[in-house]
Design a protein around this motif. Sequence first.
Motif, PDB file in Angstrom:
ATOM      1  N   TYR A  36       0.820  -1.216   0.000  1.00 54.89           N
ATOM      2  CA  TYR A  36       0.000   0.000   0.000  1.00 54.89           C
ATOM      3  C   TYR A  36       0.847   1.257   0.000  1.00 54.89           C
ATOM      4  O   TYR A  36       1.905   1.311   0.613  1.00 54.89           O
ATOM      5  CB  TYR A  36      -0.957   0.008   1.201  1.00 54.89           C
ATOM      6  CG  TYR A  36      -2.124  -0.911   0.994  1.00 54.89           C
ATOM      7  CD1 TYR A  36      -3.162  -0.558   0.145  1.00 54.89           C
ATOM      8  CD2 TYR A  36      -2.181  -2.144   1.621  1.00 54.89           C
ATOM      9  CE1 TYR A  36      -4.236  -1.406  -0.068  1.00 54.89           C
ATOM     10  CE2 TYR A  36      -3.249  -3.004   1.411  1.00 54.89           C
ATOM     11  CZ  TYR A  36      -4.269  -2.625   0.579  1.00 54.89           C
ATOM     12  OH  TYR A  36      -5.318  -3.466   0.368  1.00 54.89           O
ATOM     13  N   GLY A  37       0.361   2.241  -0.730  1.00 53.89           N
ATOM     14  CA  GLY A  37       1.039   3.520  -0.821  1.00 53.89           C
ATOM     15  C   GLY A  37       2.075   3.591  -1.926  1.00 53.89           C
ATOM     16  O   GLY A  37       2.682   4.638  -2.131  1.00 53.89           O
ATOM     17  N   THR A  38       2.284   2.487  -2.663  1.00 51.83           N
ATOM     18  CA  THR A  38       3.314   2.505  -3.714  1.00 51.83           C
ATOM     19  C   THR A  38       2.754   2.820  -5.089  1.00 51.83           C
ATOM     20  O   THR A  38       3.512   3.172  -5.985  1.00 51.83           O
ATOM     21  CB  THR A  38       4.052   1.155  -3.792  1.00 51.83           C
ATOM     22  OG1 THR A  38       3.123   0.120  -4.158  1.00 51.83           O
ATOM     23  CG2 THR A  38       4.724   0.812  -2.472  1.00 51.83           C
ATOM     24  N   GLY A  39       1.476   2.685  -5.286  1.00 51.01           N
ATOM     25  CA  GLY A  39       0.887   2.910  -6.602  1.00 51.01           C
ATOM     26  C   GLY A  39       0.781   4.385  -6.932  1.00 51.01           C
ATOM     27  O   GLY A  39       0.372   5.187  -6.094  1.00 51.01           O
ATOM     28  N   ALA A  40       1.182   4.727  -8.157  1.00 48.99           N
ATOM     29  CA  ALA A  40       1.084   6.110  -8.605  1.00 48.99           C
ATOM     30  C   ALA A  40       1.022   6.130 -10.127  1.00 48.99           C
ATOM     31  O   ALA A  40       1.572   5.257 -10.787  1.00 48.99           O
ATOM     32  CB  ALA A  40       2.288   6.921  -8.128  1.00 48.99           C
ATOM     33  N   VAL A  41       0.340   7.131 -10.661  1.00 53.07           N
ATOM     34  CA  VAL A  41       0.355   7.365 -12.100  1.00 53.07           C
ATOM     35  C   VAL A  41       1.619   8.169 -12.380  1.00 53.07           C
ATOM     36  O   VAL A  41       1.835   9.238 -11.792  1.00 53.07           O
ATOM     37  CB  VAL A  41      -0.908   8.107 -12.572  1.00 53.07           C
ATOM     38  CG1 VAL A  41      -0.816   8.429 -14.053  1.00 53.07           C
ATOM     39  CG2 VAL A  41      -2.151   7.272 -12.277  1.00 53.07           C
ATOM     40  N   VAL A  42       2.461   7.603 -13.269  1.00 52.33           N
ATOM     41  CA  VAL A  42       3.796   8.155 -13.511  1.00 52.33           C
ATOM     42  C   VAL A  42       3.972   8.431 -15.004  1.00 52.33           C
ATOM     43  O   VAL A  42       3.617   7.580 -15.833  1.00 52.33           O
ATOM     44  CB  VAL A  42       4.861   7.132 -13.027  1.00 52.33           C
ATOM     45  CG1 VAL A  42       6.262   7.603 -13.331  1.00 52.33           C
ATOM     46  CG2 VAL A  42       4.687   6.837 -11.539  1.00 52.33           C
ATOM     47  N   PRO A  43       4.530   9.576 -15.373  1.00 53.74           N
ATOM     48  CA  PRO A  43       4.831   9.819 -16.789  1.00 53.74           C
ATOM     49  C   PRO A  43       5.758   8.719 -17.322  1.00 53.74           C
ATOM     50  O   PRO A  43       6.678   8.278 -16.615  1.00 53.74           O
ATOM     51  CB  PRO A  43       5.533  11.184 -16.789  1.00 53.74           C
ATOM     52  CG  PRO A  43       5.070  11.848 -15.530  1.00 53.74           C
ATOM     53  CD  PRO A  43       4.897  10.731 -14.540  1.00 53.74           C
ATOM     54  N   THR A  44       5.543   8.293 -18.543  1.00 61.96           N
ATOM     55  CA  THR A  44       6.300   7.179 -19.110  1.00 61.96           C
ATOM     56  C   THR A  44       7.804   7.386 -18.991  1.00 61.96           C
ATOM     57  O   THR A  44       8.535   6.456 -18.635  1.00 61.96           O
ATOM     58  CB  THR A  44       5.889   6.955 -20.578  1.00 61.96           C
ATOM     59  OG1 THR A  44       4.469   6.736 -20.605  1.00 61.96           O
ATOM     60  CG2 THR A  44       6.579   5.760 -21.188  1.00 61.96           C
ATOM     61  N   ALA A  45       8.283   8.560 -19.231  1.00 62.50           N
ATOM     62  CA  ALA A  45       9.718   8.839 -19.167  1.00 62.50           C
ATOM     63  C   ALA A  45      10.296   8.696 -17.762  1.00 62.50           C
ATOM     64  O   ALA A  45      11.510   8.578 -17.600  1.00 62.50           O
ATOM     65  CB  ALA A  45      10.003  10.243 -19.695  1.00 62.50           C
ATOM     66  N   LYS A  46       9.433   8.683 -16.740  1.00 62.55           N
ATOM     67  CA  LYS A  46       9.909   8.607 -15.354  1.00 62.55           C
ATOM     68  C   LYS A  46       9.646   7.240 -14.715  1.00 62.55           C
ATOM     69  O   LYS A  46       9.884   7.059 -13.523  1.00 62.55           O
ATOM     70  CB  LYS A  46       9.268   9.715 -14.529  1.00 62.55           C
ATOM     71  CG  LYS A  46       9.715  11.089 -15.006  1.00 62.55           C
ATOM     72  CD  LYS A  46       9.178  12.191 -14.135  1.00 62.55           C
ATOM     73  CE  LYS A  46       9.720  13.515 -14.650  1.00 62.55           C
ATOM     74  NZ  LYS A  46       9.488  14.611 -13.753  1.00 62.55           N
ATOM     75  N   ILE A  47       9.158   6.277 -15.487  1.00 65.16           N
ATOM     76  CA  ILE A  47       8.837   4.957 -14.928  1.00 65.16           C
ATOM     77  C   ILE A  47      10.071   4.286 -14.334  1.00 65.16           C
ATOM     78  O   ILE A  47      10.028   3.768 -13.216  1.00 65.16           O
ATOM     79  CB  ILE A  47       8.179   4.048 -15.985  1.00 65.16           C
ATOM     80  CG1 ILE A  47       6.776   4.553 -16.320  1.00 65.16           C
ATOM     81  CG2 ILE A  47       8.115   2.594 -15.495  1.00 65.16           C
ATOM     82  CD1 ILE A  47       6.105   3.818 -17.466  1.00 65.16           C
ATOM     83  N   ALA A  48      11.185   4.273 -15.061  1.00 67.72           N
ATOM     84  CA  ALA A  48      12.392   3.596 -14.568  1.00 67.72           C
ATOM     85  C   ALA A  48      12.846   4.201 -13.242  1.00 67.72           C
ATOM     86  O   ALA A  48      13.187   3.467 -12.305  1.00 67.72           O
ATOM     87  CB  ALA A  48      13.506   3.650 -15.608  1.00 67.72           C
TER      88      ALA A  48
END
Length: 155
Positions: free
Chosen positions: A111-123
């Motif tokens: 819990y608390g780890t999920g986030a919508v992230v821009p593709t360029a920042k996924i890594a």
Amino acid sequence: MQVTFEALPTEAVRALQRGGPDAYGHKPERKISDGDGVPCRHCMRNVAAGEPYLVLAYRPFPELQPYAETGPIFLHAAECERGPSGTQPPEMLASPDYIVRGYGADDRIVYGTGAVVPTAKIAGRAEALLARDDIAYVHVRSASNNCYQCRIDAA
């Protein structure tokens, strides 16, 4: 720390491409791609317009449990080569952003780890999550539909 983006295992994909049952025990559905937004989770490329593909229920977890999300994915209908592990997001991740979420060694969502992230920042987000002791691996999922895209592991 480096991370690697991982495609679905070839053995599991070949069984599905040969008509084996999906996570719900059904034969995969066969469709023809229009070339738009049909990412194969094995080769990690988009299925080209006019090519046949499979739609099926997939559960990227070893066993049933409350956090074992199951949902639709696409695969090339014909055998394709497994996409190489890589440190950068694969070609199929063409949307502007994705859900990035950490899972523990028990295959449960942390819990608390999920986030919508821009593709360029996924890594970078995956690196930060995998640096934690309670995170064993990370999933990349569609930000609009929550569909499983790929797994990220520490290199």
